[in-house]
Design an enzyme around this catalytic site. Sequence first.
Site, short mmCIF file in Angstrom:
data_model
loop_
_atom_site.label_atom_id
_atom_site.label_comp_id
_atom_site.label_asym_id
_atom_site.label_seq_id
_atom_site.Cartn_x
_atom_site.Cartn_y
_atom_site.Cartn_z
N LYS A 1 -30.98 24.46 -31.44
CA LYS A 1 -32.17 25.28 -31.68
C LYS A 1 -33.05 24.65 -32.76
O LYS A 1 -34.26 24.53 -32.63
CB LYS A 1 -31.77 26.69 -32.13
CG LYS A 1 -31.33 27.60 -31.04
CD LYS A 1 -32.43 28.13 -30.16
CE LYS A 1 -32.64 27.50 -28.83
NZ LYS A 1 -31.60 27.06 -27.99
N ARG B 1 -43.17 24.88 -17.75
CA ARG B 1 -42.40 23.81 -17.07
C ARG B 1 -42.92 22.43 -17.44
O ARG B 1 -42.30 21.42 -17.15
CB ARG B 1 -42.47 23.99 -15.56
CG ARG B 1 -41.88 25.27 -15.05
CD ARG B 1 -42.22 25.45 -13.60
NE ARG B 1 -41.63 24.41 -12.80
CZ ARG B 1 -40.51 24.54 -12.12
NH1 ARG B 1 -39.87 25.69 -12.18
NH2 ARG B 1 -40.01 23.57 -11.41
N ASN C 1 -43.70 17.03 -7.91
CA ASN C 1 -42.71 17.29 -8.96
C ASN C 1 -41.44 16.58 -8.53
O ASN C 1 -40.99 16.75 -7.40
CB ASN C 1 -42.47 18.80 -9.11
CG ASN C 1 -41.53 19.11 -10.27
OD1 ASN C 1 -41.29 18.25 -11.13
ND2 ASN C 1 -40.98 20.32 -10.30
N GLY C 2 -40.87 15.76 -9.41
CA GLY C 2 -39.66 15.01 -9.05
C GLY C 2 -39.85 13.56 -9.47
O GLY C 2 -40.76 13.23 -10.22
N GLU D 1 -24.87 25.14 -30.83
CA GLU D 1 -26.10 25.75 -30.31
C GLU D 1 -27.13 25.93 -31.43
O GLU D 1 -28.32 25.68 -31.26
CB GLU D 1 -25.76 27.09 -29.65
CG GLU D 1 -26.92 28.01 -29.37
CD GLU D 1 -28.03 27.41 -28.51
OE1 GLU D 1 -27.81 26.35 -27.89
OE2 GLU D 1 -29.14 27.99 -28.50
N HIS E 1 -12.99 13.80 -41.06
CA HIS E 1 -12.82 12.65 -40.15
C HIS E 1 -14.12 11.86 -40.02
O HIS E 1 -14.30 11.11 -39.07
CB HIS E 1 -12.33 13.14 -38.79
CG HIS E 1 -11.04 13.89 -38.87
ND1 HIS E 1 -9.83 13.27 -39.08
CD2 HIS E 1 -10.77 15.21 -38.86
CE1 HIS E 1 -8.86 14.16 -39.15
NE2 HIS E 1 -9.41 15.36 -39.02
N TRP F 1 -45.32 17.29 -16.81
CA TRP F 1 -44.44 16.82 -17.88
C TRP F 1 -44.17 15.37 -17.54
O TRP F 1 -43.53 15.08 -16.54
CB TRP F 1 -43.14 17.62 -17.92
CG TRP F 1 -42.26 17.25 -19.06
CD1 TRP F 1 -42.28 17.77 -20.33
CD2 TRP F 1 -41.26 16.24 -19.08
NE1 TRP F 1 -41.33 17.16 -21.11
CE2 TRP F 1 -40.70 16.20 -20.37
CE3 TRP F 1 -40.77 15.35 -18.12
CZ2 TRP F 1 -39.68 15.33 -20.74
CZ3 TRP F 1 -39.76 14.48 -18.47
CH2 TRP F 1 -39.24 14.47 -19.78
N CYS G 1 -42.40 19.66 -13.73
CA CYS G 1 -43.83 19.96 -13.64
C CYS G 1 -43.97 21.30 -12.93
O CYS G 1 -43.03 21.82 -12.36
CB CYS G 1 -44.54 18.87 -12.85
SG CYS G 1 -44.22 17.24 -13.51
N GLU H 1 -34.68 21.22 -31.62
CA GLU H 1 -35.64 21.20 -30.49
C GLU H 1 -36.96 21.88 -30.82
O GLU H 1 -37.95 21.61 -30.14
CB GLU H 1 -35.03 21.80 -29.24
CG GLU H 1 -34.81 23.27 -29.23
CD GLU H 1 -34.37 23.77 -27.84
OE1 GLU H 1 -34.86 23.26 -26.82
OE2 GLU H 1 -33.52 24.67 -27.80
N LYS I 1 -39.38 23.60 -20.00
CA LYS I 1 -38.44 24.71 -19.87
C LYS I 1 -37.39 24.46 -18.79
O LYS I 1 -36.24 24.81 -18.95
CB LYS I 1 -39.21 25.99 -19.51
CG LYS I 1 -38.34 27.23 -19.40
CD LYS I 1 -37.63 27.54 -20.70
CE LYS I 1 -36.75 28.75 -20.63
NZ LYS I 1 -35.94 28.89 -21.86
#
Length: 608
Positions: free
Chosen positions: A485, A27, A100-101, A481, A504, A74, A2, A488, A603
Amino acid sequence: MCGIVGYIGKDNGINLVLDGLEELEYRGYDSAGIAFINDPKSNVYKEVGEVKNLKKIVQKDKPNSNLIIGHTRWATHGKPSIVNAHPHFNSDRTIYVVHNGIIENYQEIKNRLIDQGYNFISETDSEVIPHLIDYYYSKTNNILESIKLALNDLVGTYALEIISTLTPQKLYLARLGSPLVIGIMKNGYITGSDKNVVLEHTSKATFLNDYDLAEVSLSKLKIINLKDKDSNPPKIELLENEKTGNDLGNFPDYMLKEIHDTPETIKLAVTGRINPKQGNVKLGGLDSVIKELEHIDRIIIVACGTSYYAGLVGEYLIEELANIPVEVVLASEFKYKKEPISRSACVIAISQSGETADTIAALNKVKDYGVLELGIVNSIGSSVARLTDAGVYCHAGTEKSVASTKAFISQVTILTLVALRLKKSPDKISRKILSELQALPQKIKTVLNLENQIKELAKRYKDYSNFLYIGRGYNYPAALEGALKLKEISYIHAEGFAAGEMKHGPLALIDSKFPTFAIATDGPLLEKTISNIEEIKARGGPVLAVATIGNKKLKKLVDDVIYIPKTLEQTSTQLIGVVLQLFAYYMAHELSKNIDKPRNLAKSVTVE
Ligand code: AGP
């Protein structure tokens, strides 16, 4: 996850806090709120959605206050809603808190307070805090003492800002495991969970440490440490006004801007640090630990998400160039692993934000092991930068889009420099790689000129529900990566695999509805990757490929190919990364997704 902003000063700080929340919106952005004191009155405004929605309802009333706290959320406990938005308050509305936490023992505290007759209105863990302070105030009649007692009961992590009508000219802050910074202005204090809020108003600031409790009034800033009463308060620092990169310019969103920043990003990563003619690398941030570095015989890289994939590229680079064994471990796994770590090991934490809770926890795990801890960090003065013995800053400027782009390019470049710095002595390959790093910004511009071709590809592939990304060697982390991208920001399911793994299991996925993005740039493993592509084509799977200019053979084999300029294997990830970032960007664009603020993400993941 947050964002927190607070203000106490001589001026009306309402808009300053609202603007600060907008600055921190990356955030967390599912709801926002402010509370303020106008002695003797107090008020609170909350709204779901982005901060601009909150701004609209607040500015309609044109309130005035010099003591405000604000929060952009968030959600961790309880869905995004007005009642779950912060600030939370006690029933008498004399105490307001933003948090926040995560409070891990909130249910036990909540049950205890309910038994004492307290009523809760939200589903959040954070709401226990104002009620707990209220409970202790009823015993002590002292807000500061009540806050101390309440903090003592909490198990978990917190960055807290508290105001109360009972102390109408005091702002309280408390930190444990989640960052808080206090900016010292001419006529007051601006506070928050990220130095970018402070940098807008002052370069003088102090960062709270774990267990710090600050009481801020117009005349005084008092900081005590609840764990070590004799410790000195954190020093006042001059913040580097790093290139904030906040100006969107003519770009439609930060992600595209930050992808277009990447030529400059590489220059910022290498400037003043390389001498291609001699093959030398100078990393001032490592100078203080040069002696220890000469004796390390194992490197453990800890990181999350994109930073983890950059770490995987670092593994190939450091093992090949410096001949030191490297293992890359997800920070969220590392902190619980029971593995032997000798003092000759070095732990390298990679983090764009420098505030990722899992990465911080990984560093805290080894802080008494006697190992060297290094950081590769973008955010100057962040927790990871403070926790490590030394490190290298990316200097990529603020990255605001949730999807990491320029930071990844920078991290891989910095890891190349670290690998060359760890080499016993520079040689021909050192000189070749450093010269290529100098040429890379121009080559990335060539890749950026492929934007329209990639946009057209996105139009053709946007309706697929699944994607496979494959690569070998240096191209394997690039594939992982690339898959991250895509998933997300477009929400399309995408998986990255080592190309050699196809037989496999993953080959079973392949049919005409399951495309593969094959990274097949020039290198010693190209022919093997081509064999994997042929296996996929033989089963009707569509294939897009990234290849090196001049590889005509591939064009006949695959459905679509994106050509990148010739480069070394060791410097190919930066070019491939930009291709895959642009592809993910335009796929999300075609699907009208919120590109800078994808659903469910934030973020900076400052909770475990
Ligand atoms: C990458 O696009 C994501 N935003 C995410 O995986 C991110 O890389 C991860 O959370 C690590 O963040 P950090 O680099 O700030 O530690």
